[in-house]
Design a protein around this motif. Sequence first.
Motif, PDB file in Angstrom:
ATOM      1  N   VAL A   1       0.681  -1.347   0.589  1.00 50.13           N
ATOM      2  CA  VAL A   1      -0.454  -0.122   0.057  1.00 50.13           C
ATOM      3  C   VAL A   1       0.950   1.526   0.016  1.00 50.13           C
ATOM      4  O   VAL A   1       0.898   2.374  -0.538  1.00 50.13           O
ATOM      5  CB  VAL A   1      -1.326  -0.488   0.906  1.00 50.13           C
TER       6      VAL A   1
ATOM      7  N   ALA B   1      -4.995   4.466  -1.977  1.00 48.29           N
ATOM      8  CA  ALA B   1      -4.586   3.197  -1.980  1.00 48.29           C
ATOM      9  C   ALA B   1      -5.200   1.932  -0.972  1.00 48.29           C
ATOM     10  O   ALA B   1      -5.741   2.661   0.015  1.00 48.29           O
ATOM     11  CB  ALA B   1      -3.461   2.916  -2.450  1.00 48.29           C
TER      12      ALA B   1
ATOM     13  N   VAL C   1      -6.044  -1.849  -0.051  1.00 53.81           N
ATOM     14  CA  VAL C   1      -5.411  -3.117  -0.193  1.00 53.81           C
ATOM     15  C   VAL C   1      -6.068  -4.470   1.147  1.00 53.81           C
ATOM     16  O   VAL C   1      -5.906  -4.200   2.254  1.00 53.81           O
ATOM     17  CB  VAL C   1      -4.192  -3.399   0.203  1.00 53.81           C
TER      18      VAL C   1
ATOM     19  N   SER D   1      -5.457  -5.462  -4.235  1.00 56.42           N
ATOM     20  CA  SER D   1      -5.117  -3.701  -4.458  1.00 56.42           C
ATOM     21  C   SER D   1      -6.202  -3.318  -5.599  1.00 56.42           C
ATOM     22  O   SER D   1      -6.364  -3.910  -6.554  1.00 56.42           O
ATOM     23  CB  SER D   1      -4.038  -3.733  -4.685  1.00 56.42           C
TER      24      SER D   1
ATOM     25  N   ARG E   1      -5.533   0.906   3.990  1.00 60.42           N
ATOM     26  CA  ARG E   1      -6.387   2.185   3.848  1.00 60.42           C
ATOM     27  C   ARG E   1      -4.668   3.639   4.049  1.00 60.42           C
ATOM     28  O   ARG E   1      -4.737   3.385   4.549  1.00 60.42           O
ATOM     29  CB  ARG E   1      -7.334   3.300   4.134  1.00 60.42           C
ATOM     30  N   ARG E   2      -4.907   3.928   2.596  1.00 55.89           N
ATOM     31  CA  ARG E   2      -3.846   5.738   2.820  1.00 55.89           C
ATOM     32  C   ARG E   2      -4.758   6.330   1.280  1.00 55.89           C
ATOM     33  O   ARG E   2      -4.913   6.168   0.323  1.00 55.89           O
ATOM     34  CB  ARG E   2      -3.191   4.699   1.964  1.00 55.89           C
TER      35      ARG E   2
END
Length: 373
Positions: free
Chosen positions: A169, A180, A182, A202, A278-279
């Motif tokens: 991520v 992003a 994953v 992803s 999460r990002r």
Amino acid sequence: MAIEKTIRDFLVTRLDLLEPDLVHVETEHKLPNVHGSKGSIDILARDALGHRVIIELKRSNDSARSAIHELCKYVALFKTEHGLPSHRLRCFVVSTHWHELLIPFGEFVRASDFQVEGFELRVSPNGTPISAKKIVVPAAPEPVEFFLHHDVLLYETVERRDSVAMGVVDQLIKSGATSAFVCKLNSSASPNQLPYRYALYSVVGGIEPTVRAQIESELKAEYETDDLESINPTMVQEDFSRRLLEQSTWAHDTYEIGYPDKLSTILRTGWSCVEIIRRGRMISAAAVSDEELLASLQGLTGDNTIMYLRVATPRITQSWTDFLNASEKCLRGNPAWERAFKLFGRLLELHQPDSLVSAKVYNPLQIPVSLHK
């Protein structure tokens, strides 16, 4: 510090700082209101084409916070009192400070049906306006755009999968993804039934404009075309994924391409999501829960061509319109149901606007489209 009245009274004599040929009509133009709080416009002017210009003046961050509220009220009162249509009105917000005001002002500009402009005013210590610079409204923030092209990294052991999850991520963000997601997936199958029972699924939620522009430029060169319309979003998504896989050092036992329909199928056939990393944006579970996010990644709210699941009400008009429009992707290929769904929606709008509708659509006609992916 210069007081607002001093700035206002001098600005009346120098309206050309804001725009040539502005004519002063009235200072502190009173606006009655039979329903509640009255108001008064700081400066009412007329431009060269006869539009009335409402000028709201603020001189500090604290007072700037109230500017949008007051402007909304004054415009509504002015239209009610004088009967002018929106296209004959303009609004100027003039402030010496824009730190607190810029973001709500931008949203106000985009939502207004009349022209709104902002000016940053420079004044001397005694309150004399020196210059005015027009404010550039920041671009509207784009919502998270979930890629339809997904990447699936498969592993024999959970330890091997978990050891690289954070790196995957982080690499997505480093490579230009604005968001992003994953998902850690576990299969309930036995090792004899399925050798790769652990996965990192992803999904990218948008990429930086500079990265997108670079990919589009290289795709145009590859396909020998200058027509950007021939470079569709899926091509950009696939190329971003290809570059990432080539450049990354992600450890995985095997790899598969994913897409919303496939994720939906996976989760219906013995796989479960145990965690979503999460990002970027949409990282708060308070704003979007894991359950809601997982439904979005599957495209169940509009991007899945086989399944569509939504709950909506005509009472919330914007959400309802999206509810009807998004259904088309899943219903496509079945014209009778496309027409029936729209008609049913319109009838509810007219006769049962407070109703709550739960839509669950399964369209096997779209399976060949999904297989083609």
